[in-house]
Design an enzyme around this catalytic site. Structure first.
Site, short mmCIF file in Angstrom:
data_model
loop_
_atom_site.label_atom_id
_atom_site.label_comp_id
_atom_site.label_asym_id
_atom_site.label_seq_id
_atom_site.Cartn_x
_atom_site.Cartn_y
_atom_site.Cartn_z
N LYS A 54 0.84 -1.22 0.00
CA LYS A 54 0.00 0.00 0.00
C LYS A 54 0.87 1.26 0.00
O LYS A 54 0.58 2.22 -0.69
CB LYS A 54 -0.94 0.01 1.22
CG LYS A 54 -1.96 -1.10 1.26
CD LYS A 54 -3.08 -0.84 2.26
CE LYS A 54 -2.59 -0.61 3.67
NZ LYS A 54 -1.92 -1.78 4.27
N ARG A 130 -11.76 -0.16 8.87
CA ARG A 130 -11.27 -1.47 9.30
C ARG A 130 -12.40 -2.38 9.76
O ARG A 130 -12.20 -3.57 9.97
CB ARG A 130 -10.26 -1.31 10.45
CG ARG A 130 -8.97 -0.63 10.04
CD ARG A 130 -8.04 -0.50 11.22
NE ARG A 130 -6.86 0.31 10.92
CZ ARG A 130 -5.73 -0.17 10.41
NH1 ARG A 130 -5.64 -1.46 10.13
NH2 ARG A 130 -4.72 0.62 10.16
N ARG A 169 13.23 -7.55 5.57
CA ARG A 169 13.30 -6.12 5.25
C ARG A 169 14.32 -5.42 6.13
O ARG A 169 14.36 -5.61 7.34
CB ARG A 169 11.91 -5.51 5.43
CG ARG A 169 11.80 -4.08 4.94
CD ARG A 169 10.36 -3.67 4.73
NE ARG A 169 9.54 -3.76 5.92
CZ ARG A 169 8.24 -3.44 5.96
NH1 ARG A 169 7.64 -3.05 4.86
NH2 ARG A 169 7.56 -3.53 7.08
N ARG A 202 13.02 -3.36 11.65
CA ARG A 202 12.00 -2.84 12.57
C ARG A 202 11.65 -3.90 13.61
O ARG A 202 11.61 -5.10 13.30
CB ARG A 202 10.73 -2.47 11.79
CG ARG A 202 10.77 -1.05 11.28
CD ARG A 202 9.57 -0.70 10.45
NE ARG A 202 8.31 -1.22 11.00
CZ ARG A 202 7.11 -0.96 10.46
NH1 ARG A 202 7.02 -0.20 9.40
NH2 ARG A 202 6.02 -1.46 10.99
N ARG A 213 -0.33 -9.53 13.78
CA ARG A 213 -0.88 -8.42 13.00
C ARG A 213 -1.75 -8.93 11.85
O ARG A 213 -2.81 -8.36 11.55
CB ARG A 213 0.25 -7.56 12.44
CG ARG A 213 0.93 -6.69 13.50
CD ARG A 213 2.27 -6.15 13.01
NE ARG A 213 2.13 -5.14 11.98
CZ ARG A 213 3.13 -4.75 11.18
NH1 ARG A 213 4.33 -5.29 11.29
NH2 ARG A 213 2.93 -3.82 10.27
#
Length: 262
Positions: A54, A130, A169, A202, A213
Site C-alpha cells: 500500500k 477497518r 526487510r 523494525r 498483525r
C-alpha cells in the site's frame, strides 16, 4: 517576377510555420493543464495487509489521478500535532489509554475532503475503514456530501509470502531507504549503499509479531471486504507480482471504475 514569386512563396511558408507553431504550443499547454486521468473524480479505498505494498502504490495513485492520499494513521498524528479541535479530543482519549472513536476518525476524513485542496479531484483512503460500522459511517458521510465510492481495491497476497518479504526487510532510518536480505540486498551486508550507515530491522518485522498483525487484519477485514463485495465495487489485485505489474493492474481497475461514472 520569379524573385517576387519566390518571396511570396517563402512568406506563405513562414505564415504556415507560425500557424503550426501556435497550434503545437496550444496543444502542449493543453496537455500540461489537462488532468492526468480521463475521469472527473476518483474515490477509492486501498485495502491490504501490512507489507502488501500500500505504501508503494498509494503515492502513485495520488500522482497519477491528482487526488489526495488519506492515510488515517498519519492523519491522526497530524491533527494531534497541529492541535486541531479533533486532534485535541483524540489526544485526550489516547493519553487515557483509549481507542479513538470512529466518529472522530470520520470527522478527520471529512475535514480533509472539505479543506485539503488536493482532495478536490477525489481521494485514496488507506487504513480505514477497518470494520463494517466504520464502512457504514463512511458511506453516510459521503452520502451527505452527495458522493460515493467508485471502488475498493484489495492487494491480495498469501501470509507466508508476506512474512518472508517483511522479515527480510532492512531499513536505513535516516532516509527511509529499504532493502531486502534476499530480494534486494545492499551492496555490503547490513550497510546503506549511499551513506555506509548501518541498516536496521523494525522491531515488529519479526515472524511472531507479524502473525499477530495478520490475524487481526484478516478477522477485521473479512467482513469489510464482504460488505463492499455486496455493493459490487470490490476488486482484488494479486500483490505477489512485481510492484510494476501490481501498478499496471491497479491503474487499469481505477481508470475503468472512475470512467464508469463519468
Amino acid at each position: 517576377m520569379a524573385v517576387q514569386d519566390e518571396l511570396e512563396y517563402l512568406k506563405s511558408l513562414v505564415t504556415q510555420l507560425n500557424e503550426k507553431i501556435q497550434a503545437l504550443e496550444a496543444k502542449a499547454k493543453d496537455a500540461v493543464t489537462k488532468p492526468k486521468t480521463p475521469a472527473q473524480h476518483l474515490r477509492t479505498i486501498l485495502v491490504g495487509p501490512p507489507g502488501a505494498g500500500k505504501g508503494t502504490q498509494a503515492p502513485r495513485i495520488k500522482e497519477e489521478f491528482c487526488v489526495c492520499h488519506i492515510a488515517t494513521g498519519d492523519l491522526l498524528r497530524d491533527q494531534v500535532s497541529r492541535k486541531t479541535a479533533l486532534g485535541v479530543e483524540a489526544k485526550k482519549i489516547m493519553d487515557a489509554g483509549g481507542l479513538v472513536g470512529d466518529d472522530i476518525v470520520v470527522g478527520m476524513i471529512k475535514d480533509q475532503l472539505e479543506n485539503n485542496k488536493e482532495c478536490k479531484n477525489g481521494f485514496v483512503l488507506d487504513g480505514f475503514p477497518r470494520t463494517v460500522p466504520q464502512a457504514s459511517m463512511l458511506d453516510k458521510m459521503l452520502e451527505a456530501r452527495k458522493e460515493k465510492l467508485d471502488s475498493v481495491v484489495q492487494l491480495v497476497i498469501e501470509d507466508q509470502l508476506l512474512i518472508s518479504r517483511i522479515t527480510g526487510r532492512l531499513i536505513h532510518p535516516a532516509s527511509g531507504r529499504t532493502y531486502h536480505k534476499e530480494f534486494n540486498p545492499p551492496k555490503k551486508p547490513n550497510v546503506d549503499d549511499v551513506t555506509g550507515e548501518p541498516l536496521i530491522q523494525r522491531s515488529d518485522d519479526n515472524v511472531e509479531a507479524l502473525r499477530k498483525r495478520l490475524k487481526v487484519f484478516h478477522s477485521q477485514t473479512g467482513p469489510v471486504v464482504d460488505y463492499y463485495k455486496q455493493k459490487g465495487i470490490w476488486h482484488p489485485i494479486d500483490a505477489a507480482q512485481s510492484p510494476k505489474l501490481v501498478w499496471e493492474n491497479l491503474r487499469s481497475v481505477l481508470a475503468k471504475s472512475a470512467e464508469g461514472k463519468s
